[in-house]
Design a protein around this motif. Sequence first.
Motif, mmCIF file in Angstrom:
data_model
loop_
_atom_site.group_PDB
_atom_site.id
_atom_site.type_symbol
_atom_site.label_atom_id
_atom_site.label_comp_id
_atom_site.label_asym_id
_atom_site.label_seq_id
_atom_site.Cartn_x
_atom_site.Cartn_y
_atom_site.Cartn_z
ATOM 1 N N LEU A 101 -26.159 -21.890 16.870
ATOM 2 C CA LEU A 101 -25.541 -23.029 17.543
ATOM 3 C C LEU A 101 -26.111 -24.312 16.954
ATOM 4 O O LEU A 101 -27.277 -24.650 17.188
ATOM 5 C CB LEU A 101 -25.798 -22.969 19.054
ATOM 6 N N ASP A 102 -25.291 -25.025 16.179
ATOM 7 C CA ASP A 102 -25.795 -26.221 15.505
ATOM 8 C C ASP A 102 -25.704 -27.452 16.405
ATOM 9 O O ASP A 102 -25.193 -27.402 17.525
ATOM 10 C CB ASP A 102 -25.064 -26.448 14.183
ATOM 11 N N GLU A 103 -26.223 -28.567 15.890
ATOM 12 C CA GLU A 103 -26.299 -29.808 16.681
ATOM 13 C C GLU A 103 -24.920 -30.278 17.130
ATOM 14 O O GLU A 103 -24.728 -30.677 18.284
ATOM 15 C CB GLU A 103 -26.985 -30.898 15.853
ATOM 16 N N LYS A 104 -23.955 -30.234 16.240
ATOM 17 C CA LYS A 104 -22.610 -30.698 16.589
ATOM 18 C C LYS A 104 -22.018 -29.865 17.714
ATOM 19 O O LYS A 104 -21.407 -30.403 18.654
ATOM 20 C CB LYS A 104 -21.705 -30.633 15.352
ATOM 21 N N THR A 105 -22.206 -28.556 17.646
ATOM 22 C CA THR A 105 -21.674 -27.666 18.684
ATOM 23 C C THR A 105 -22.315 -27.954 20.030
ATOM 24 O O THR A 105 -21.619 -28.088 21.052
ATOM 25 C CB THR A 105 -21.933 -26.194 18.292
ATOM 26 N N ILE A 106 -23.634 -28.061 20.053
ATOM 27 C CA ILE A 106 -24.324 -28.283 21.327
ATOM 28 C C ILE A 106 -23.983 -29.646 21.897
ATOM 29 O O ILE A 106 -23.761 -29.784 23.111
ATOM 30 C CB ILE A 106 -25.847 -28.104 21.146
ATOM 31 N N ARG A 107 -23.908 -30.673 21.056
ATOM 32 C CA ARG A 107 -23.515 -31.995 21.562
ATOM 33 C C ARG A 107 -22.130 -31.929 22.215
ATOM 34 O O ARG A 107 -21.888 -32.537 23.259
ATOM 35 C CB ARG A 107 -23.508 -33.019 20.432
ATOM 36 N N SER A 108 -21.232 -31.199 21.594
ATOM 37 C CA SER A 108 -19.882 -31.071 22.132
ATOM 38 C C SER A 108 -19.898 -30.364 23.484
ATOM 39 O O SER A 108 -19.223 -30.780 24.429
ATOM 40 C CB SER A 108 -19.008 -30.305 21.140
ATOM 41 N N TRP A 109 -20.701 -29.310 23.608
ATOM 42 C CA TRP A 109 -20.753 -28.540 24.848
ATOM 43 C C TRP A 109 -21.447 -29.315 25.979
ATOM 44 O O TRP A 109 -21.165 -29.083 27.148
ATOM 45 C CB TRP A 109 -21.475 -27.218 24.614
ATOM 46 N N LEU A 110 -22.359 -30.220 25.624
ATOM 47 C CA LEU A 110 -23.088 -30.969 26.649
ATOM 48 C C LEU A 110 -22.276 -32.120 27.243
ATOM 49 O O LEU A 110 -22.668 -32.680 28.264
ATOM 50 C CB LEU A 110 -24.389 -31.542 26.061
ATOM 51 N N GLY A 111 -21.169 -32.460 26.604
ATOM 52 C CA GLY A 111 -20.375 -33.579 27.095
ATOM 53 C C GLY A 111 -19.586 -33.242 28.349
ATOM 54 O O GLY A 111 -19.626 -32.134 28.881
ATOM 55 N N ARG A 112 -18.851 -34.226 28.825
ATOM 56 C CA ARG A 112 -17.942 -34.011 29.955
ATOM 57 C C ARG A 112 -16.611 -33.453 29.450
ATOM 58 O O ARG A 112 -16.145 -33.817 28.366
ATOM 59 C CB ARG A 112 -17.668 -35.322 30.700
ATOM 60 N N LYS A 113 -16.023 -32.602 30.215
ATOM 61 C CA LYS A 113 -14.648 -32.177 29.945
ATOM 62 C C LYS A 113 -13.743 -33.380 30.202
ATOM 63 O O LYS A 113 -13.865 -34.049 31.238
ATOM 64 C CB LYS A 113 -14.265 -31.029 30.888
ATOM 65 N N LEU A 114 -12.879 -33.699 29.271
ATOM 66 C CA LEU A 114 -12.037 -34.885 29.419
ATOM 67 C C LEU A 114 -10.684 -34.533 30.014
ATOM 68 O O LEU A 114 -10.128 -33.460 29.734
ATOM 69 C CB LEU A 114 -11.854 -35.587 28.074
ATOM 70 N N GLU A 115 -10.165 -35.443 30.807
ATOM 71 C CA GLU A 115 -8.854 -35.287 31.415
ATOM 72 C C GLU A 115 -8.124 -36.625 31.382
ATOM 73 O O GLU A 115 -8.739 -37.692 31.237
ATOM 74 C CB GLU A 115 -8.971 -34.817 32.871
ATOM 75 N N GLY A 116 -6.804 -36.579 31.553
ATOM 76 C CA GLY A 116 -6.003 -37.784 31.742
ATOM 77 C C GLY A 116 -6.149 -38.807 30.646
ATOM 78 O O GLY A 116 -6.084 -38.511 29.450
#
Length: 387
Positions: A101-116
């Motif tokens: 699991l690289d840095e880009k992947t983990i940063r993406s997973w740690l974010g908020r799920k976006l809506e609207g």
Amino acid sequence: MVILLAGCLFLSACAPSFGEEEELVQETEDDSTEKAIIPKYNISDSYYKMILPFKEGKARGLVAENINTRLDIDEFETGLMRMAQEEFPPDNHLYQEGQYLDEKTIRSWLGRKLEGKDLEEKKSDKSFKNEGLNPPKSSGGDYIQQNEKSPIYLAHMLEHNYLVRKGENTVELGGVVIGLAMNSVHYYREAVGEPQREYKIPDSQLEAEGKKMAAEVIKRVRSQKGLEKVPVVIALYKQAPKSSIVPGSFIASTVVDGGSSSIGKWDSVDEEYIFFPSPEGTENYREDANLFERFKQDIDDFFPNYTGVIGKAFYKGEEMQELKIDIPMQFYGKSEVIAFTQFATGKVVDYFPDYVSVEVNISSTSGQEALIVRKPGQEKPTVHIYQ
């Protein structure tokens, strides 16, 4: 006495193991092979040997960026190794930092799920993946209500790899441990320059959200090349508030069998750190708090030239496993340091049961002056006076 004070200091749980250095072949995450070395020194049976050359984790550095304090960083990393030991024993597994699991992947997973609207704004970014495990920000109410309805639960993810032998001279990935560090407090600001606000996340809510995220994490882990069939341990860590003087603790763990993408049973982890003296320590562990207070009082009565005694205790199953004590003193000469250390050593033996690992650090404004260490079952503490 001179021999005692000049003796060697042993910090491991047992004598180091001096075997022969081994050279072998490691099968890597991209199906290639490379030379690797198993070091001949093992400082303790409770630690994993780390394969050499040391390979940095693919998400190296993120833990310091996302975790609140150094105390939590240390406990999250070393505690995750402790969580691994039942499933991946140190006597036949080697440790390596996460390579999948690289840095880009983990940063993406740690974010908020976006809506609207937030999601619409990202549609022009072809590289964006809407993979955030944290909930979308609530749209109802004012800024405070929005944050308290949808706090940031997941602060960080950490991957550890454990290698096993495959044949006489080859090692391969034998298992993976994933730690999910959950926030006990959600910190937020309405705007830059505004005061920081805090929302304490209820324990039950924190754990429920962590388990829900873990169910999604294991599905994603199985989609990573090389991780399709290995057993995976997932552990939930509750990190302490930023103001805490002790680290947080692990609260639950689960084992996912090789090839499975679903989580079955979770096991509760009954661990915590307690600071002495403190109201919490007195309330939850009165007997231990009284022992510590008597130890503190004896030192206070005998040597007035010190500035305080504080302790950090680690509990497992409501029983003290480890106690680290810090004693800062005013330095008036080496003879006083020796006398002080002798007295404190006797009090360690008098007050604390021999099944508890005890470490006492005596320091002055000049730095470390003395160290007292007594491991479980050790009749007499090991003492070192720094020259």
